[in-house]
Design a protein around this motif. Structure first.
Motif, PDB file in Angstrom:
ATOM      1  N   GLU A   1     -15.945  -0.658   0.022  1.00 12.46           N
ATOM      2  CA  GLU A   1     -15.267  -1.414   1.073  1.00 12.46           C
ATOM      3  C   GLU A   1     -13.809  -1.640   0.698  1.00 12.46           C
ATOM      4  O   GLU A   1     -13.495  -1.989  -0.430  1.00 12.46           O
ATOM      5  CB  GLU A   1     -15.952  -2.760   1.287  1.00 12.46           C
ATOM      6  CG  GLU A   1     -15.414  -3.485   2.498  1.00 12.46           C
ATOM      7  CD  GLU A   1     -16.262  -4.666   2.887  1.00 12.46           C
ATOM      8  OE1 GLU A   1     -15.702  -5.593   3.468  1.00 12.46           O
ATOM      9  OE2 GLU A   1     -17.468  -4.650   2.611  1.00 12.46           O
ATOM     10  N   GLY A   2     -12.937  -1.388   1.630  1.00 16.90           N
ATOM     11  CA  GLY A   2     -11.514  -1.575   1.399  1.00 16.90           C
ATOM     12  C   GLY A   2     -10.791  -0.352   0.864  1.00 16.90           C
ATOM     13  O   GLY A   2      -9.573  -0.385   0.699  1.00 16.90           O
ATOM     14  N   ALA A   3     -11.518   0.744   0.599  1.00 17.29           N
ATOM     15  CA  ALA A   3     -10.849   1.956   0.113  1.00 17.29           C
ATOM     16  C   ALA A   3      -9.889   2.453   1.198  1.00 17.29           C
ATOM     17  O   ALA A   3     -10.231   2.486   2.369  1.00 17.29           O
ATOM     18  CB  ALA A   3     -11.854   3.043  -0.231  1.00 17.29           C
ATOM     19  N   ILE A   4      -8.676   2.805   0.773  1.00 20.50           N
ATOM     20  CA  ILE A   4      -7.679   3.271   1.739  1.00 20.50           C
ATOM     21  C   ILE A   4      -7.512   4.784   1.710  1.00 20.50           C
ATOM     22  O   ILE A   4      -6.867   5.340   2.590  1.00 20.50           O
ATOM     23  CB  ILE A   4      -6.308   2.581   1.523  1.00 20.50           C
ATOM     24  CG1 ILE A   4      -5.750   2.860   0.126  1.00 20.50           C
ATOM     25  CG2 ILE A   4      -6.417   1.095   1.772  1.00 20.50           C
ATOM     26  CD1 ILE A   4      -4.643   3.839   0.138  1.00 20.50           C
ATOM     27  N   ALA A   5      -8.074   5.442   0.701  1.00 24.64           N
ATOM     28  CA  ALA A   5      -7.918   6.896   0.612  1.00 24.64           C
ATOM     29  C   ALA A   5      -9.053   7.511  -0.187  1.00 24.64           C
ATOM     30  O   ALA A   5      -9.678   6.850  -1.020  1.00 24.64           O
ATOM     31  CB  ALA A   5      -6.579   7.244  -0.042  1.00 24.64           C
ATOM     32  N   CYS A   6      -9.309   8.780   0.082  1.00 21.89           N
ATOM     33  CA  CYS A   6     -10.226   9.627  -0.695  1.00 21.89           C
ATOM     34  C   CYS A   6      -9.422  10.856  -1.062  1.00 21.89           C
ATOM     35  O   CYS A   6      -9.057  11.656  -0.202  1.00 21.89           O
ATOM     36  CB  CYS A   6     -11.425  10.050   0.138  1.00 21.89           C
ATOM     37  SG  CYS A   6     -12.582   8.759   0.456  1.00 21.89           S
TER      38      CYS A   6
ATOM     39  N   PHE B   1      -7.884  12.439   2.384  1.00 18.72           N
ATOM     40  CA  PHE B   1      -8.090  11.603   3.562  1.00 18.72           C
ATOM     41  C   PHE B   1      -7.549  10.200   3.319  1.00 18.72           C
ATOM     42  O   PHE B   1      -7.717   9.630   2.238  1.00 18.72           O
ATOM     43  CB  PHE B   1      -9.577  11.500   3.874  1.00 18.72           C
ATOM     44  CG  PHE B   1     -10.202  12.811   4.255  1.00 18.72           C
ATOM     45  CD1 PHE B   1     -10.246  13.214   5.570  1.00 18.72           C
ATOM     46  CD2 PHE B   1     -10.763  13.637   3.287  1.00 18.72           C
ATOM     47  CE1 PHE B   1     -10.833  14.428   5.928  1.00 18.72           C
ATOM     48  CE2 PHE B   1     -11.348  14.842   3.627  1.00 18.72           C
ATOM     49  CZ  PHE B   1     -11.380  15.239   4.955  1.00 18.72           C
ATOM     50  N   TYR B   2      -6.945   9.633   4.363  1.00 25.80           N
ATOM     51  CA  TYR B   2      -6.437   8.264   4.336  1.00 25.80           C
ATOM     52  C   TYR B   2      -7.055   7.489   5.493  1.00 25.80           C
ATOM     53  O   TYR B   2      -7.159   8.013   6.606  1.00 25.80           O
ATOM     54  CB  TYR B   2      -4.908   8.243   4.480  1.00 25.80           C
ATOM     55  CG  TYR B   2      -4.209   8.752   3.255  1.00 25.80           C
ATOM     56  CD1 TYR B   2      -3.786   7.877   2.256  1.00 25.80           C
ATOM     57  CD2 TYR B   2      -3.993  10.108   3.077  1.00 25.80           C
ATOM     58  CE1 TYR B   2      -3.160   8.348   1.115  1.00 25.80           C
ATOM     59  CE2 TYR B   2      -3.363  10.592   1.942  1.00 25.80           C
ATOM     60  CZ  TYR B   2      -2.948   9.703   0.969  1.00 25.80           C
ATOM     61  OH  TYR B   2      -2.338  10.179  -0.162  1.00 25.80           O
TER      62      TYR B   2
END
Length: 153
Positions: A79-84, A98-99
């Protein structure tokens, strides 16, 4: 831009980087991404995740992108991840991943504060690592010699 128009569908939208106050162009990829993402926020595009790809990564394949896309469902994402993003020894590969749309406020604040480095911005954010089974996928093609090497493989 005109030399690339024929490569994309006719309904593609072009977003031009605009000068920041008291600065001249170019600002670099971070500012271009921020401006493009801001445009997408006002667009009718309902996608939560945005794929950002540099044009100089000749070994990125649709299969790799599809494999990475499978990591995006909320149940697999902190939860809260802004990017992969894929990670290599030098750090994140910010122009190949990915953002989430929710990264925009943080990104804009960073840019408005004078930030221009993806690596510095990402250090303060929650980023999920994408699997990198073939490191050569991140080969960056910047010179005619690089292109010749990429075409030879």
């Amino acid at each position: 831009i005109d030399r690339y128009r024929s490569l994309l569908p006719a309904d593609s939208h072009w977003i031009r980087e605009t000068p920041l106050p008291h600065a001249s162009l170019p600002h670099g990829p971070l500012v271009g991404f921020a401006q493009g993402l801001r445009h997408l926020q006002t667009d009718a595009n309902p996608a939560d995740w945005i794929l950002l790809l540099a044009c100089d990564l000749p070994h990125v394949s649709s299969e790799a992108i599809e494999q990475w896309r499978c990591h995006l469902p909320p149940e697999q994402m902190p939860e809260g991840a802004i990017a992969c993003l894929p990670k290599h020894p030098k750090g994140w590969e910010p122009l190949c991943g990915f953002y989430h749309r929710r990264c925009l406020p943080s990104l804009l604040a960073f840019v408005e504060g004078g930030g221009r480095s993806f690596q510095v911005w990402l250090q303060g954010e929650l980023v999920e690592a994408l699997p990198l089974t073939h490191p050569q996928i991140l080969f960056n093609c910047n010179t005619p010699e690089d292109l010749a090497n990429a075409q030879a493989k």
